[in-house]
Scaffold this active site. Sequence first.
Site, PDB file in Angstrom:
ATOM      1  N   ASP A  56       9.250  -5.856   9.135  1.00 57.76           N
ATOM      2  CA  ASP A  56      10.500  -5.898   9.893  1.00 57.76           C
ATOM      3  C   ASP A  56      10.851  -7.285  10.395  1.00 57.76           C
ATOM      4  OD1 ASP A  56       8.169  -5.569  11.429  1.00 57.76           O
ATOM      5  OD2 ASP A  56       9.320  -4.973  13.182  1.00 57.76           O
ATOM      6  N   ASP A 113       5.009  -9.162   9.069  1.00 58.95           N
ATOM      7  CA  ASP A 113       5.193  -7.727   8.873  1.00 58.95           C
ATOM      8  C   ASP A 113       6.574  -7.455   8.281  1.00 58.95           C
ATOM      9  OD1 ASP A 113       2.700  -7.072   9.736  1.00 58.95           O
ATOM     10  OD2 ASP A 113       3.302  -6.399  11.738  1.00 58.95           O
ATOM     11  N   ASP A 145       0.829  -1.213   0.000  1.00 61.15           N
ATOM     12  CA  ASP A 145       0.000   0.000   0.000  1.00 61.15           C
ATOM     13  C   ASP A 145       0.861   1.260   0.000  1.00 61.15           C
ATOM     14  OD1 ASP A 145      -2.198  -1.617   0.113  1.00 61.15           O
ATOM     15  OD2 ASP A 145      -2.826  -1.061   2.136  1.00 61.15           O
ATOM     16  N   ASP A 174      -6.136  -7.892  14.380  1.00 61.31           N
ATOM     17  CA  ASP A 174      -5.690  -9.245  14.699  1.00 61.31           C
ATOM     18  C   ASP A 174      -6.399  -9.800  15.938  1.00 61.31           C
ATOM     19  OD1 ASP A 174      -4.460  -7.408  16.381  1.00 61.31           O
ATOM     20  OD2 ASP A 174      -2.452  -7.772  15.592  1.00 61.31           O
TER      21      ASP A 174
END
Length: 545
Positions: free
Chosen positions: A186, A184, A129, A277
Amino acid sequence: MKFIFASAPALLAQTNQHSLSHYLRSHYGDRTFEHLYRWNAFDTALLIPYFLVMIILAFYGLHRYQLVYLYYKHRKNAAKEPPMHFEQLPRVTVQLPIFNEQFVIDRLIESCCNMEYPRELLEIQVLDDSTDETKEVARNIVEQYQSAGHPIVYIHRTDRYGFKAGALDHGLKTASGEFVAIFDADFVPPRGWLMQVIHHFAEPDVGMVQTRWTHLNRDYSFLTQVEAILLDGHFVLEHGGRSRAGVFFNFNGTAGMWRTCAIGEAGGWQHDTLTEDTDLSYRAQLKGWRFKYLQDVECPAEVPIEMTAFKTQQARWAKGLIQTSKKILPKVLESDVPFHTKLEAWYHLTANISYPLMVILSTLLMPAMVIRFYQGWFQMLLIDFPLFMASTFSISSFYLVSQKELFPRKWYKTFLYLPFLMSLGIGLTVTNTRAVLEALLGIKSSFKRTPKYRVEKRGEKSKAAKYRKRLGIVPWVELLIGCYFAVTIWYAISNENYFTVPFLLLFVVGYWYTGLLSLLQGRFERWRTGANPEESSPKPFPVGV
Protein backbone atom coordinates in the site's frame (compact mmCIF):
# COMPACT_ATOMS: atom_id res chain seq x y z
CA MET A 1 -49.74 37.51 39.30
CA LYS A 2 -49.56 37.77 43.08
CA PHE A 3 -48.91 34.06 43.28
CA ILE A 4 -45.97 34.35 40.90
CA PHE A 5 -44.35 37.18 42.84
CA ALA A 6 -44.94 35.40 46.12
CA SER A 7 -43.34 32.23 44.92
CA ALA A 8 -40.27 33.95 43.38
CA PRO A 9 -38.19 33.94 46.61
CA ALA A 10 -38.97 30.27 47.08
CA LEU A 11 -37.87 29.48 43.54
CA LEU A 12 -34.66 31.50 44.03
CA ALA A 13 -33.92 29.67 47.24
CA GLN A 14 -34.49 26.33 45.50
CA THR A 15 -32.17 27.38 42.64
CA ASN A 16 -29.45 28.39 45.09
CA GLN A 17 -29.90 25.11 46.87
CA HIS A 18 -28.96 23.23 43.69
CA SER A 19 -26.20 25.60 42.56
CA LEU A 20 -22.61 24.49 41.96
CA SER A 21 -21.41 26.04 45.20
CA HIS A 22 -24.10 24.20 47.12
CA TYR A 23 -23.12 20.95 45.39
CA LEU A 24 -19.44 21.41 46.26
CA ARG A 25 -20.22 22.40 49.84
CA SER A 26 -22.63 19.53 50.46
CA HIS A 27 -20.45 16.86 48.83
CA TYR A 28 -16.93 17.99 49.66
CA GLY A 29 -17.34 20.34 52.61
CA ASP A 30 -19.71 18.28 54.72
CA ARG A 31 -17.71 16.50 57.45
CA THR A 32 -20.68 14.83 59.15
CA PHE A 33 -19.53 11.33 58.28
CA GLU A 34 -15.80 12.00 58.53
CA HIS A 35 -13.76 9.16 60.10
CA LEU A 36 -16.77 6.81 60.09
CA TYR A 37 -15.37 4.65 57.29
CA ARG A 38 -13.37 1.61 58.43
CA TRP A 39 -11.15 -0.58 56.29
CA ASN A 40 -12.23 -4.17 55.77
CA ALA A 41 -10.74 -7.21 54.06
CA PHE A 42 -13.07 -7.08 51.04
CA ASP A 43 -12.23 -3.47 50.25
CA THR A 44 -8.53 -4.16 50.66
CA ALA A 45 -8.69 -7.15 48.31
CA LEU A 46 -10.27 -4.93 45.64
CA LEU A 47 -8.12 -1.85 46.10
CA ILE A 48 -4.71 -3.57 46.12
CA PRO A 49 -4.96 -4.79 42.48
CA TYR A 50 -6.73 -1.55 41.54
CA PHE A 51 -3.88 0.63 42.75
CA LEU A 52 -1.23 -1.80 41.50
CA VAL A 53 -2.66 -1.60 37.98
CA MET A 54 -3.01 2.17 38.21
CA ILE A 55 0.61 2.58 39.30
CA ILE A 56 1.95 0.39 36.48
CA LEU A 57 -0.15 2.23 33.90
CA ALA A 58 1.03 5.52 35.38
CA PHE A 59 4.67 4.50 34.82
CA TYR A 60 3.96 3.76 31.16
CA GLY A 61 2.08 7.05 30.93
CA LEU A 62 5.00 8.96 32.43
CA HIS A 63 7.24 7.30 29.87
CA ARG A 64 5.34 9.15 27.13
CA TYR A 65 6.38 12.40 28.78
CA GLN A 66 9.94 11.04 28.81
CA LEU A 67 9.83 10.50 25.04
CA VAL A 68 8.66 14.08 24.51
CA TYR A 69 11.51 15.25 26.72
CA LEU A 70 14.07 13.20 24.77
CA TYR A 71 12.70 14.50 21.48
CA TYR A 72 13.28 18.13 22.44
CA LYS A 73 16.39 17.67 24.56
CA HIS A 74 18.30 16.01 21.71
CA ARG A 75 16.82 18.00 18.83
CA LYS A 76 20.35 18.83 17.59
CA ASN A 77 20.87 15.11 16.93
CA ALA A 78 18.03 14.91 14.40
CA ALA A 79 19.25 13.33 11.17
CA LYS A 80 19.01 15.78 8.28
CA GLU A 81 21.43 15.81 5.36
CA PRO A 82 23.92 12.91 5.14
CA PRO A 83 27.34 13.95 6.49
CA MET A 84 29.08 12.27 3.54
CA HIS A 85 28.19 10.94 0.09
CA PHE A 86 29.13 7.94 -2.01
CA GLU A 87 31.54 8.77 -4.79
CA GLN A 88 30.10 5.83 -6.75
CA LEU A 89 26.49 4.88 -6.13
CA PRO A 90 26.11 1.30 -4.82
CA ARG A 91 23.77 -1.35 -6.20
CA VAL A 92 20.32 -1.42 -4.56
CA THR A 93 17.64 -4.11 -4.46
CA VAL A 94 14.03 -3.03 -3.89
CA GLN A 95 11.87 -5.78 -2.38
CA LEU A 96 8.08 -5.66 -2.66
CA PRO A 97 6.51 -8.40 -0.49
CA ILE A 98 2.84 -8.86 -1.42
CA PHE A 99 0.00 -11.23 -0.57
CA ASN A 100 -3.41 -10.90 -2.26
CA GLU A 101 -2.98 -7.20 -3.07
CA GLN A 102 -4.68 -6.95 -6.46
CA PHE A 103 -6.09 -3.45 -5.89
CA VAL A 104 -2.77 -1.70 -5.18
CA ILE A 105 -0.04 -3.75 -6.87
CA ASP A 106 0.01 -1.71 -10.10
CA ARG A 107 0.39 1.55 -8.18
CA LEU A 108 3.25 0.11 -6.12
CA ILE A 109 5.19 -1.26 -9.10
CA GLU A 110 4.71 1.94 -11.09
CA SER A 111 6.04 4.15 -8.29
CA CYS A 112 9.07 1.89 -7.70
CA CYS A 113 9.95 1.71 -11.40
CA ASN A 114 9.74 5.50 -11.63
CA MET A 115 12.14 6.12 -8.74
CA GLU A 116 15.21 8.12 -9.56
CA TYR A 117 18.22 5.78 -9.58
CA PRO A 118 20.53 4.42 -12.32
CA ARG A 119 18.80 1.39 -13.85
CA GLU A 120 22.05 -0.54 -14.14
CA LEU A 121 22.44 -0.25 -10.34
CA LEU A 122 18.82 -1.11 -9.48
CA GLU A 123 16.97 -4.40 -9.02
CA ILE A 124 13.27 -4.68 -8.15
CA GLN A 125 11.89 -7.94 -6.74
CA VAL A 126 8.14 -8.54 -6.58
CA LEU A 127 7.91 -11.21 -3.87
CA ASP A 128 4.43 -12.63 -4.36
CA ASP A 129 2.88 -15.19 -1.99
CA SER A 130 -0.64 -14.57 -3.31
CA THR A 131 -3.27 -17.27 -3.58
CA ASP A 132 -5.87 -15.32 -5.59
CA GLU A 133 -5.98 -13.47 -8.92
CA THR A 134 -3.24 -11.12 -7.70
CA LYS A 135 -0.78 -13.66 -9.13
CA GLU A 136 -1.89 -13.04 -12.70
CA VAL A 137 -2.27 -9.30 -12.19
CA ALA A 138 1.21 -8.92 -10.71
CA ARG A 139 2.89 -11.18 -13.27
CA ASN A 140 1.35 -9.28 -16.18
CA ILE A 141 2.37 -5.89 -14.76
CA VAL A 142 5.94 -7.09 -14.17
CA GLU A 143 6.17 -8.38 -17.74
CA GLN A 144 4.99 -5.01 -19.07
CA TYR A 145 7.68 -3.12 -17.17
CA GLN A 146 10.32 -5.70 -18.09
CA SER A 147 9.53 -5.16 -21.75
CA ALA A 148 9.97 -1.41 -21.20
CA GLY A 149 13.50 -2.03 -19.91
CA HIS A 150 12.97 -1.82 -16.16
CA PRO A 151 15.12 -4.13 -13.95
CA ILE A 152 12.19 -5.92 -12.30
CA VAL A 153 11.63 -9.63 -11.60
CA TYR A 154 8.60 -11.61 -10.41
CA ILE A 155 9.16 -14.29 -7.72
CA HIS A 156 6.21 -16.40 -6.60
CA ARG A 157 6.14 -18.88 -3.70
CA THR A 158 3.45 -21.50 -3.21
CA ASP A 159 4.12 -22.57 0.40
CA ARG A 160 4.19 -19.11 2.07
CA TYR A 161 6.69 -20.49 4.58
CA GLY A 162 7.62 -17.86 7.18
CA PHE A 163 5.04 -15.43 5.77
CA LYS A 164 6.52 -11.96 5.09
CA ALA A 165 9.84 -12.77 6.78
CA GLY A 166 10.09 -15.93 4.69
CA ALA A 167 9.40 -14.00 1.49
CA LEU A 168 12.05 -11.39 2.26
CA ASP A 169 14.59 -14.07 3.14
CA HIS A 170 13.75 -16.00 -0.05
CA GLY A 171 14.32 -12.87 -2.12
CA LEU A 172 17.68 -12.17 -0.48
CA LYS A 173 19.01 -15.49 -1.79
CA THR A 174 19.04 -14.06 -5.30
CA ALA A 175 19.31 -10.34 -4.51
CA SER A 176 22.36 -8.60 -5.94
CA GLY A 177 22.09 -5.31 -4.08
CA GLU A 178 24.51 -4.15 -1.43
CA PHE A 179 21.50 -2.40 0.09
CA VAL A 180 17.86 -3.49 0.28
CA ALA A 181 14.85 -1.14 0.33
CA ILE A 182 11.49 -2.64 1.36
CA PHE A 183 7.98 -1.37 0.57
CA ASP A 184 4.66 -2.94 1.50
CA ALA A 185 1.90 -3.11 -1.10
CA ASP A 186 0.00 0.00 0.00
CA PHE A 187 3.02 2.32 -0.14
CA VAL A 188 3.81 4.80 -2.91
CA PRO A 189 7.50 5.77 -2.61
CA PRO A 190 8.23 9.21 -4.08
CA ARG A 191 10.49 9.55 -7.09
CA GLY A 192 13.45 10.88 -5.11
CA TRP A 193 13.19 8.48 -2.14
CA LEU A 194 16.21 6.28 -2.98
CA MET A 195 18.51 9.24 -3.55
CA GLN A 196 17.38 10.86 -0.30
CA VAL A 197 18.22 7.72 1.68
CA ILE A 198 21.19 5.98 0.06
CA HIS A 199 23.91 8.49 0.95
CA HIS A 200 23.23 8.06 4.69
CA PHE A 201 24.85 4.63 4.27
CA ALA A 202 28.13 6.28 3.27
CA GLU A 203 28.83 6.10 7.00
CA PRO A 204 30.06 2.48 7.28
CA ASP A 205 28.44 1.76 10.66
CA VAL A 206 24.88 2.59 9.55
CA GLY A 207 22.88 -0.61 9.17
CA MET A 208 19.32 0.68 8.60
CA VAL A 209 17.57 3.92 7.68
CA GLN A 210 13.85 4.37 8.39
CA THR A 211 11.70 7.11 6.86
CA ARG A 212 8.39 8.56 8.07
CA TRP A 213 5.05 7.23 6.92
CA THR A 214 2.47 9.70 5.67
CA HIS A 215 -1.14 8.87 4.86
CA LEU A 216 -2.75 8.90 1.42
CA ASN A 217 -6.28 8.49 2.78
CA ARG A 218 -5.97 10.53 5.97
CA ASP A 219 -9.19 12.44 5.19
CA TYR A 220 -11.20 9.45 3.97
CA SER A 221 -13.18 9.11 7.22
CA PHE A 222 -13.18 9.98 10.89
CA LEU A 223 -11.53 6.65 11.66
CA THR A 224 -8.65 7.21 9.23
CA GLN A 225 -8.02 10.66 10.68
CA VAL A 226 -7.70 9.21 14.19
CA GLU A 227 -5.46 6.39 12.90
CA ALA A 228 -3.22 8.94 11.20
CA ILE A 229 -2.80 10.85 14.46
CA LEU A 230 -1.88 7.61 16.26
CA LEU A 231 0.77 6.77 13.68
CA ASP A 232 2.11 10.33 13.67
CA GLY A 233 2.71 10.07 17.41
CA HIS A 234 4.71 6.90 16.86
CA PHE A 235 6.82 8.26 14.01
CA VAL A 236 7.46 11.71 15.46
CA LEU A 237 7.93 11.17 19.18
CA GLU A 238 8.76 7.49 19.58
CA HIS A 239 11.13 7.19 16.62
CA GLY A 240 12.22 10.80 16.91
CA GLY A 241 12.88 10.68 20.66
CA ARG A 242 14.65 7.32 20.60
CA SER A 243 16.79 7.99 17.55
CA ARG A 244 17.85 11.43 18.76
CA ALA A 245 18.74 10.04 22.20
CA GLY A 246 20.87 7.30 20.63
CA VAL A 247 18.90 4.36 22.07
CA PHE A 248 17.47 1.39 20.20
CA PHE A 249 14.53 1.84 17.87
CA ASN A 250 13.04 -0.37 15.20
CA PHE A 251 12.58 -0.74 11.46
CA ASN A 252 8.84 -0.56 10.70
CA GLY A 253 8.77 -3.33 8.11
CA THR A 254 8.47 -0.92 5.17
CA ALA A 255 9.63 2.47 3.85
CA GLY A 256 13.16 1.77 5.04
CA MET A 257 16.48 0.53 3.70
CA TRP A 258 18.94 -2.04 5.08
CA ARG A 259 22.59 -2.75 4.51
CA THR A 260 22.42 -6.34 3.26
CA CYS A 261 25.38 -7.54 5.30
CA ALA A 262 23.78 -6.12 8.48
CA ILE A 263 20.79 -8.41 7.93
CA GLY A 264 23.08 -11.43 7.52
CA GLU A 265 25.29 -10.57 10.48
CA ALA A 266 22.24 -10.17 12.75
CA GLY A 267 21.01 -13.65 11.87
CA GLY A 268 18.72 -12.86 8.92
CA TRP A 269 14.95 -12.65 8.75
CA GLN A 270 13.31 -14.94 11.32
CA HIS A 271 9.61 -15.75 11.50
CA ASP A 272 9.17 -16.90 15.10
CA THR A 273 7.47 -13.58 15.95
CA LEU A 274 4.79 -11.55 14.16
CA THR A 275 7.00 -8.44 14.21
CA GLU A 276 9.99 -9.79 12.32
CA ASP A 277 11.06 -6.19 11.65
CA THR A 278 11.45 -5.30 15.35
CA ASP A 279 13.11 -8.64 16.07
CA LEU A 280 15.76 -8.11 13.38
CA SER A 281 16.20 -4.46 14.40
CA TYR A 282 17.19 -5.32 17.95
CA ARG A 283 19.46 -8.16 16.88
CA ALA A 284 21.26 -5.87 14.46
CA GLN A 285 21.69 -3.06 16.99
CA LEU A 286 23.03 -5.54 19.54
CA LYS A 287 25.67 -6.39 16.93
CA GLY A 288 26.73 -2.76 16.91
CA TRP A 289 24.96 -1.48 13.81
CA ARG A 290 23.71 2.10 14.03
CA PHE A 291 20.21 3.05 12.86
CA LYS A 292 19.06 6.42 11.51
CA TYR A 293 15.58 7.89 11.33
CA LEU A 294 14.79 10.53 8.71
CA GLN A 295 11.71 12.40 9.89
CA ASP A 296 11.79 14.80 6.94
CA VAL A 297 11.80 12.03 4.32
CA GLU A 298 8.20 10.97 3.73
CA CYS A 299 6.72 7.84 2.20
CA PRO A 300 2.94 7.88 1.72
CA ALA A 301 0.72 4.84 2.33
CA GLU A 302 -2.85 3.89 3.19
CA VAL A 303 -4.23 3.43 6.67
CA PRO A 304 -6.99 0.82 7.18
CA ILE A 305 -10.43 2.13 6.25
CA GLU A 306 -12.33 -0.46 8.30
CA MET A 307 -12.36 -0.94 12.05
CA THR A 308 -11.91 -4.68 11.72
CA ALA A 309 -8.82 -4.26 9.52
CA PHE A 310 -7.40 -1.72 11.95
CA LYS A 311 -7.99 -4.08 14.89
CA THR A 312 -6.28 -6.90 12.99
CA GLN A 313 -3.25 -4.70 12.39
CA GLN A 314 -3.04 -3.50 16.00
CA ALA A 315 -3.47 -7.03 17.39
CA ARG A 316 -0.66 -8.33 15.18
CA TRP A 317 1.65 -5.56 16.35
CA ALA A 318 0.67 -6.06 20.00
CA LYS A 319 1.26 -9.80 19.89
CA GLY A 320 4.45 -9.48 17.88
CA LEU A 321 6.04 -6.97 20.26
CA ILE A 322 5.35 -9.18 23.28
CA GLN A 323 6.79 -12.16 21.39
CA THR A 324 9.86 -10.08 20.56
CA SER A 325 10.21 -8.94 24.16
CA LYS A 326 10.27 -12.57 25.35
CA LYS A 327 12.89 -13.39 22.74
CA ILE A 328 15.06 -10.28 22.74
CA LEU A 329 14.81 -8.56 26.13
CA PRO A 330 16.98 -11.12 27.96
CA LYS A 331 19.72 -10.53 25.38
CA VAL A 332 19.38 -6.76 25.72
CA LEU A 333 19.53 -6.89 29.52
CA GLU A 334 22.59 -9.16 29.42
CA SER A 335 24.41 -6.96 26.90
CA ASP A 336 26.88 -4.20 27.71
CA VAL A 337 24.73 -1.38 26.28
CA PRO A 338 24.09 1.57 28.64
CA PHE A 339 21.39 1.26 31.30
CA HIS A 340 19.19 3.95 29.73
CA THR A 341 19.19 1.97 26.48
CA LYS A 342 18.09 -1.16 28.33
CA LEU A 343 15.38 0.77 30.16
CA GLU A 344 14.04 2.27 26.94
CA ALA A 345 14.04 -1.17 25.30
CA TRP A 346 12.02 -2.49 28.25
CA TYR A 347 9.40 0.24 27.91
CA HIS A 348 9.26 -0.17 24.12
CA LEU A 349 8.89 -3.95 23.97
CA THR A 350 6.58 -4.39 26.98
CA ALA A 351 4.26 -1.41 26.39
CA ASN A 352 1.40 -3.60 25.15
CA ILE A 353 1.12 -5.29 28.53
CA SER A 354 -1.01 -2.24 29.33
CA TYR A 355 -3.93 -3.79 27.40
CA PRO A 356 -4.65 -6.67 29.81
CA LEU A 357 -4.04 -4.22 32.64
CA MET A 358 -6.73 -1.98 31.16
CA VAL A 359 -9.15 -4.91 31.17
CA ILE A 360 -8.42 -5.47 34.86
CA LEU A 361 -8.88 -1.76 35.52
CA SER A 362 -12.19 -1.80 33.63
CA THR A 363 -13.43 -4.64 35.83
CA LEU A 364 -12.37 -2.98 39.09
CA LEU A 365 -13.27 0.61 38.26
CA MET A 366 -16.89 0.61 39.45
CA PRO A 367 -16.38 -1.18 42.81
CA ALA A 368 -13.23 0.85 43.43
CA MET A 369 -15.13 4.06 42.68
CA VAL A 370 -17.79 3.10 45.23
CA ILE A 371 -15.23 2.28 47.92
CA ARG A 372 -13.08 5.34 47.29
CA PHE A 373 -16.11 7.63 47.32
CA TYR A 374 -17.08 6.46 50.79
CA GLN A 375 -13.49 6.76 52.00
CA GLY A 376 -13.58 10.48 51.29
CA TRP A 377 -13.08 12.95 48.45
CA PHE A 378 -9.72 14.22 49.70
CA GLN A 379 -8.08 10.81 49.35
CA MET A 380 -9.50 10.48 45.83
CA LEU A 381 -8.17 13.91 44.89
CA LEU A 382 -4.75 13.25 46.41
CA ILE A 383 -4.16 9.71 45.14
CA ASP A 384 -6.55 8.66 42.38
CA PHE A 385 -6.50 11.86 40.37
CA PRO A 386 -2.69 12.06 39.90
CA LEU A 387 -2.63 8.37 38.86
CA PHE A 388 -5.41 8.96 36.33
CA MET A 389 -3.56 12.01 35.00
CA ALA A 390 -0.29 10.12 34.62
CA SER A 391 -1.83 7.06 32.97
CA THR A 392 -4.37 8.70 30.64
CA PHE A 393 -3.73 12.38 30.02
CA SER A 394 -0.16 11.77 28.91
CA ILE A 395 -1.76 10.29 25.79
CA SER A 396 -3.34 13.65 24.99
CA SER A 397 -0.14 15.63 25.36
CA PHE A 398 1.81 12.99 23.42
CA TYR A 399 -0.32 13.26 20.30
CA LEU A 400 -0.82 17.01 20.57
CA VAL A 401 2.93 17.53 20.48
CA SER A 402 3.34 15.26 17.45
CA GLN A 403 0.66 17.18 15.52
CA LYS A 404 2.23 20.49 16.51
CA GLU A 405 5.55 19.31 15.07
CA LEU A 406 4.01 18.18 11.78
CA PHE A 407 1.28 20.80 11.33
CA PRO A 408 2.35 23.96 13.20
CA ARG A 409 -0.46 26.04 11.66
CA LYS A 410 -3.43 23.75 12.26
CA TRP A 411 -2.36 21.40 15.05
CA TYR A 412 -4.95 22.89 17.42
CA LYS A 413 -7.66 21.03 15.48
CA THR A 414 -6.31 17.87 17.13
CA PHE A 415 -8.18 18.87 20.30
CA LEU A 416 -11.39 17.83 18.57
CA TYR A 417 -10.06 14.30 18.05
CA LEU A 418 -8.48 13.75 21.47
CA PRO A 419 -11.53 12.28 23.27
CA PHE A 420 -12.15 9.88 20.40
CA LEU A 421 -8.46 9.04 20.14
CA MET A 422 -8.43 8.06 23.82
CA SER A 423 -11.72 6.18 23.41
CA LEU A 424 -10.36 4.24 20.42
CA GLY A 425 -7.33 3.19 22.46
CA ILE A 426 -9.66 1.94 25.19
CA GLY A 427 -11.86 0.14 22.66
CA LEU A 428 -8.90 -1.85 21.35
CA THR A 429 -8.24 -3.45 24.73
CA VAL A 430 -10.31 -6.61 24.16
CA THR A 431 -8.71 -7.53 20.83
CA ASN A 432 -5.21 -6.58 21.91
CA THR A 433 -5.54 -8.27 25.30
CA ARG A 434 -6.29 -11.55 23.58
CA ALA A 435 -3.26 -11.02 21.33
CA VAL A 436 -0.99 -10.22 24.28
CA LEU A 437 -2.17 -13.25 26.28
CA GLU A 438 -1.56 -15.50 23.27
CA ALA A 439 1.99 -14.16 23.09
CA LEU A 440 2.59 -14.64 26.81
CA LEU A 441 1.23 -18.21 26.66
CA GLY A 442 3.25 -19.06 23.56
CA ILE A 443 0.20 -19.61 21.32
CA LYS A 444 1.29 -19.37 17.68
CA SER A 445 -0.82 -17.79 14.95
CA SER A 446 -0.42 -16.94 11.29
CA PHE A 447 0.57 -13.55 9.93
CA LYS A 448 -2.77 -11.80 9.30
CA ARG A 449 -2.27 -9.16 6.66
CA THR A 450 -3.97 -5.77 6.71
CA PRO A 451 -6.21 -5.49 3.63
CA LYS A 452 -5.60 -2.57 1.25
CA TYR A 453 -8.37 -1.22 -0.94
CA ARG A 454 -6.87 1.77 -2.77
CA VAL A 455 -9.24 4.39 -1.46
CA GLU A 456 -7.86 7.85 -0.79
CA LYS A 457 -10.66 10.42 -0.89
CA ARG A 458 -13.88 10.70 1.05
CA GLY A 459 -16.75 9.12 -0.86
CA GLU A 460 -14.69 6.75 -2.98
CA LYS A 461 -16.16 3.28 -3.34
CA SER A 462 -14.06 0.55 -1.70
CA LYS A 463 -13.90 -3.15 -2.43
CA ALA A 464 -13.56 -4.02 1.24
CA ALA A 465 -15.89 -7.00 1.04
CA LYS A 466 -13.34 -8.83 -1.12
CA TYR A 467 -11.08 -9.61 1.86
CA ARG A 468 -13.55 -9.28 4.72
CA LYS A 469 -13.80 -12.28 7.05
CA ARG A 470 -15.82 -13.34 10.06
CA LEU A 471 -15.09 -11.54 13.29
CA GLY A 472 -16.49 -13.84 15.98
CA ILE A 473 -17.58 -12.90 19.47
CA VAL A 474 -15.19 -10.00 20.14
CA PRO A 475 -17.53 -7.14 19.06
CA TRP A 476 -20.30 -8.50 21.26
CA VAL A 477 -17.89 -8.58 24.22
CA GLU A 478 -16.97 -4.97 23.50
CA LEU A 479 -20.62 -3.94 23.43
CA LEU A 480 -21.25 -5.78 26.71
CA ILE A 481 -18.35 -4.02 28.42
CA GLY A 482 -19.67 -0.72 27.07
CA CYS A 483 -23.01 -1.47 28.70
CA TYR A 484 -21.23 -2.18 31.98
CA PHE A 485 -19.68 1.28 31.89
CA ALA A 486 -23.03 2.82 30.97
CA VAL A 487 -24.37 1.33 34.22
CA THR A 488 -21.33 2.77 35.99
CA ILE A 489 -22.21 6.23 34.64
CA TRP A 490 -25.79 5.79 35.83
CA TYR A 491 -24.50 4.91 39.30
CA ALA A 492 -22.16 7.93 39.35
CA ILE A 493 -24.96 10.31 38.32
CA SER A 494 -27.45 8.85 40.79
CA ASN A 495 -24.91 9.43 43.57
CA GLU A 496 -24.13 12.93 42.23
CA ASN A 497 -20.52 11.93 41.59
CA TYR A 498 -20.44 14.01 38.43
CA PHE A 499 -16.68 14.51 38.18
CA THR A 500 -16.12 10.87 37.17
CA VAL A 501 -18.70 10.92 34.36
CA PRO A 502 -16.50 12.43 31.57
CA PHE A 503 -13.79 9.84 32.22
CA LEU A 504 -16.30 6.97 32.25
CA LEU A 505 -17.82 8.24 29.00
CA LEU A 506 -14.50 7.55 27.26
CA PHE A 507 -14.92 3.87 28.12
CA VAL A 508 -18.53 3.73 26.91
CA VAL A 509 -17.75 5.50 23.62
CA GLY A 510 -14.61 3.43 23.06
CA TYR A 511 -16.18 0.01 23.54
CA TRP A 512 -19.41 0.83 21.73
CA TYR A 513 -17.61 2.54 18.84
CA THR A 514 -15.22 -0.35 18.14
CA GLY A 515 -17.93 -2.97 18.68
CA LEU A 516 -20.63 -1.36 16.56
CA LEU A 517 -18.29 -0.33 13.76
CA SER A 518 -16.86 -3.86 13.61
CA LEU A 519 -20.34 -5.30 13.23
CA LEU A 520 -21.97 -2.73 10.98
CA GLN A 521 -19.29 -1.08 8.87
CA GLY A 522 -19.96 -3.44 5.98
CA ARG A 523 -23.61 -2.42 6.01
CA PHE A 524 -22.64 1.26 6.17
CA GLU A 525 -20.47 0.77 3.11
CA ARG A 526 -23.33 -0.84 1.20
CA TRP A 527 -25.80 1.88 2.16
CA ARG A 528 -23.34 4.70 1.37
CA THR A 529 -22.18 3.45 -2.04
CA GLY A 530 -25.01 1.20 -3.17
CA ALA A 531 -22.54 -1.66 -3.61
CA ASN A 532 -23.57 -5.27 -3.21
CA PRO A 533 -20.96 -6.97 -0.97
CA GLU A 534 -22.33 -10.38 -1.81
CA GLU A 535 -20.90 -10.04 -5.32
CA SER A 536 -17.40 -10.62 -4.02
CA SER A 537 -17.93 -12.12 -0.58
CA PRO A 538 -20.39 -14.92 0.20
CA LYS A 539 -20.07 -14.35 3.94
CA PRO A 540 -23.12 -12.91 5.70
CA PHE A 541 -23.03 -9.88 7.97
CA PRO A 542 -21.86 -9.21 10.60
CA VAL A 543 -18.38 -9.86 9.30
CA GLY A 544 -14.88 -8.52 9.68
CA VAL A 545 -11.22 -9.38 9.57
